[in-house]
Design a protein around this motif. Structure first.
Motif, PDB file in Angstrom:
ATOM      1  N   PRO A  17       2.565   1.918  -3.874  1.00  0.00           N
ATOM      2  CA  PRO A  17       2.313   0.757  -2.987  1.00  0.00           C
ATOM      3  C   PRO A  17       3.510   0.379  -2.123  1.00  0.00           C
ATOM      4  O   PRO A  17       3.364   0.134  -0.920  1.00  0.00           O
ATOM      5  CB  PRO A  17       1.973  -0.368  -3.988  1.00  0.00           C
ATOM      6  N   ALA A  18       4.702   0.348  -2.738  1.00  0.00           N
ATOM      7  CA  ALA A  18       5.904   0.009  -1.961  1.00  0.00           C
ATOM      8  C   ALA A  18       6.196   1.092  -0.924  1.00  0.00           C
ATOM      9  O   ALA A  18       6.596   0.789   0.205  1.00  0.00           O
ATOM     10  CB  ALA A  18       7.100  -0.151  -2.892  1.00  0.00           C
ATOM     11  N   LEU A  19       5.977   2.351  -1.300  1.00  0.00           N
ATOM     12  CA  LEU A  19       6.216   3.458  -0.376  1.00  0.00           C
ATOM     13  C   LEU A  19       5.278   3.382   0.820  1.00  0.00           C
ATOM     14  O   LEU A  19       5.703   3.553   1.976  1.00  0.00           O
ATOM     15  CB  LEU A  19       6.046   4.789  -1.103  1.00  0.00           C
ATOM     16  N   LEU A  20       4.001   3.116   0.568  1.00  0.00           N
ATOM     17  CA  LEU A  20       3.033   2.983   1.660  1.00  0.00           C
ATOM     18  C   LEU A  20       3.375   1.811   2.567  1.00  0.00           C
ATOM     19  O   LEU A  20       3.229   1.898   3.794  1.00  0.00           O
ATOM     20  CB  LEU A  20       1.621   2.824   1.087  1.00  0.00           C
ATOM     21  N   PHE A  21       3.834   0.719   1.967  1.00  0.00           N
ATOM     22  CA  PHE A  21       4.210  -0.463   2.747  1.00  0.00           C
ATOM     23  C   PHE A  21       5.389  -0.156   3.665  1.00  0.00           C
ATOM     24  O   PHE A  21       5.390  -0.517   4.850  1.00  0.00           O
ATOM     25  CB  PHE A  21       4.557  -1.609   1.793  1.00  0.00           C
ATOM     26  N   ILE A  22       6.413   0.530   3.123  1.00  0.00           N
ATOM     27  CA  ILE A  22       7.592   0.887   3.918  1.00  0.00           C
ATOM     28  C   ILE A  22       7.212   1.843   5.046  1.00  0.00           C
ATOM     29  O   ILE A  22       7.667   1.705   6.190  1.00  0.00           O
ATOM     30  CB  ILE A  22       8.678   1.507   3.017  1.00  0.00           C
ATOM     31  N   ILE A  23       6.359   2.809   4.730  1.00  0.00           N
ATOM     32  CA  ILE A  23       5.918   3.762   5.754  1.00  0.00           C
ATOM     33  C   ILE A  23       5.185   3.033   6.875  1.00  0.00           C
ATOM     34  O   ILE A  23       5.395   3.309   8.067  1.00  0.00           O
ATOM     35  CB  ILE A  23       5.012   4.842   5.130  1.00  0.00           C
ATOM     36  N   ALA A  24       4.342   2.062   6.500  1.00  0.00           N
ATOM     37  CA  ALA A  24       3.520   1.356   7.490  1.00  0.00           C
ATOM     38  C   ALA A  24       4.346   0.470   8.408  1.00  0.00           C
ATOM     39  O   ALA A  24       4.062   0.380   9.610  1.00  0.00           O
ATOM     40  CB  ALA A  24       2.446   0.529   6.779  1.00  0.00           C
ATOM     41  N   ILE A  25       5.377  -0.204   7.878  1.00  0.00           N
ATOM     42  CA  ILE A  25       6.111  -1.184   8.696  1.00  0.00           C
ATOM     43  C   ILE A  25       7.428  -0.647   9.240  1.00  0.00           C
ATOM     44  O   ILE A  25       8.036  -1.286  10.096  1.00  0.00           O
ATOM     45  CB  ILE A  25       6.377  -2.480   7.900  1.00  0.00           C
ATOM     46  N   VAL A  26       7.879   0.521   8.765  1.00  0.00           N
ATOM     47  CA  VAL A  26       9.157   1.067   9.232  1.00  0.00           C
ATOM     48  C   VAL A  26       8.967   2.397   9.953  1.00  0.00           C
ATOM     49  O   VAL A  26       9.272   2.530  11.151  1.00  0.00           O
ATOM     50  CB  VAL A  26      10.159   1.243   8.065  1.00  0.00           C
ATOM     51  N   TYR A  27       8.435   3.373   9.244  1.00  0.00           N
ATOM     52  CA  TYR A  27       8.416   4.727   9.792  1.00  0.00           C
ATOM     53  C   TYR A  27       7.317   4.944  10.828  1.00  0.00           C
ATOM     54  O   TYR A  27       7.529   5.661  11.822  1.00  0.00           O
ATOM     55  CB  TYR A  27       8.293   5.749   8.655  1.00  0.00           C
ATOM     56  N   VAL A  28       6.153   4.342  10.625  1.00  0.00           N
ATOM     57  CA  VAL A  28       5.086   4.486  11.626  1.00  0.00           C
ATOM     58  C   VAL A  28       5.495   3.882  12.973  1.00  0.00           C
ATOM     59  O   VAL A  28       5.322   4.524  14.017  1.00  0.00           O
ATOM     60  CB  VAL A  28       3.771   3.862  11.108  1.00  0.00           C
TER      61      VAL A  28
END
Length: 293
Positions: A17-28
């Motif tokens: 969950p934390a990884l998906l959140f970081i990907i969504a708000i930072v890397y995307v």
């Protein structure tokens, strides 16, 4: 519990969950910014793929590199101001009378929004009614400067409220790091005959060095992407004399409606921040970390 934590599938489930959140708000957003920079786009209509034209144009854009120079100057002064913040924190951590009250006073700027701070300092810098020019006139100066209208001094005038705005933040960080140092070390040094300066230089600073490194990175990167106070006070003027990279990107995107080119500028801003962070980490790297108990 050990059995659960040794199961890699369960660990992955906790982390997901934390990884998906970081990907969504930072890397995307980073990937999308780089992608938009490959297009000619006004932010509303259809995008036209133009390859690396925007990125090539940024490299040749004198206004961009001028704003980058202003951001770098701001970063240098912001980093140098850390010495002042650290000195204040050292004094406050030495159990002086009234230190609790002073800590609260230093935190006041953190409670104000950047817009409120900008409005306050615009009044202070006012050429006729501002407190600075009023004091200068009282001292006999006749040609008082127009702080926010003079291209040669406007950037330096902006640096002062920026340093004032973040004083409480860094002082609080340094104060917490210094108070975390065991008092027994200072007491032992005092018994051995060390004075306050020797204790600060030989004991407190080395033990707080890891925190100092973090604040250097925060000050540099934060200064390179600084925007709000400068935008409110001068809007990058006069004649671009206080334009920084973030305000230049904003002007290109929301005033010239060239979101593709603004995205390319934003991507270059990201790269510059990453390079500066890497350089700072390399320059401040140590082979071993000081430990204490």
């Amino acid at each position: 519990m050990d059995k659960v934590m040794s199961n890699k599938k369960i660990i992955a489930l906790y982390v997901l969950p934390a990884l998906l959140f970081i990907i969504a708000i930072v890397y995307v957003p980073i990937v999308l910014t780089g992608y938009y920079g490959l297009h000619e786009w006004n932010g509303i209509g259809s995008m036209k793929f133009i390859g690396l034209e925007n990125y090539s144009a940024v490299l040749q854009d004198k206004d961009f590199w001028s704003s980058a120079g202003h951001s770098l100057l701001l970063a240098v002064f912001s980093t140098l101001s850390l010495v002042l913040y650290l000195a204040v924190a050292l004094v406050l951590s030495s159990k002086i009378k009234g230190s609790n009250l002073l800590r609260k006073i230093y935190l006041i700027p953190m409670l104000l929004s950047s817009v409120a701070i900008a409005q306050l300092w615009m009044k202070i810098y006012h050429p006729t009614n501002g407190i600075i020019n009023t004091l200068l006139e009282a001292l006999g100066f006749t040609n008082t400067p127009e702080w926010l209208a003079n291209p040669s001094i406007v950037l330096y005038a902006l640096i002062i409220p920026i340093i004032w705005q973040y004083a409480g933040f860094y002082i609080l960080i340094y104060y917490a790091a210094l108070k975390n140092i065991p008092s027994s070390l200072e007491e032992a040094a005092t018994i051995d005959g060390a004075n306050a300066f020797q204790i600060a230089y030989k004991i407190k600073l080395p033990l707080a060095m890891e925190v100092i490194k973090v604040t250097i990175v925060l000050a540099l990167v934060g200064s390179l992407k600084y925007f709000d106070l400068i935008y409110v006070m001068t809007n990058g003027g006069p004649n671009g004399a206080s334009e920084v990279m973030a305000s230049y990107m904003y002007r290109i995107a929301f005033k010239s409606y060239d979101f593709g080119y603004a995205s390319a500028i934003g991507f270059f801003l990201l790269i510059i921040c990453l390079v500066v962070t890497w350089i700072v980490r390399k320059l401040t790297a140590t082979k071993e970390q000081i430990q204490y108990s």
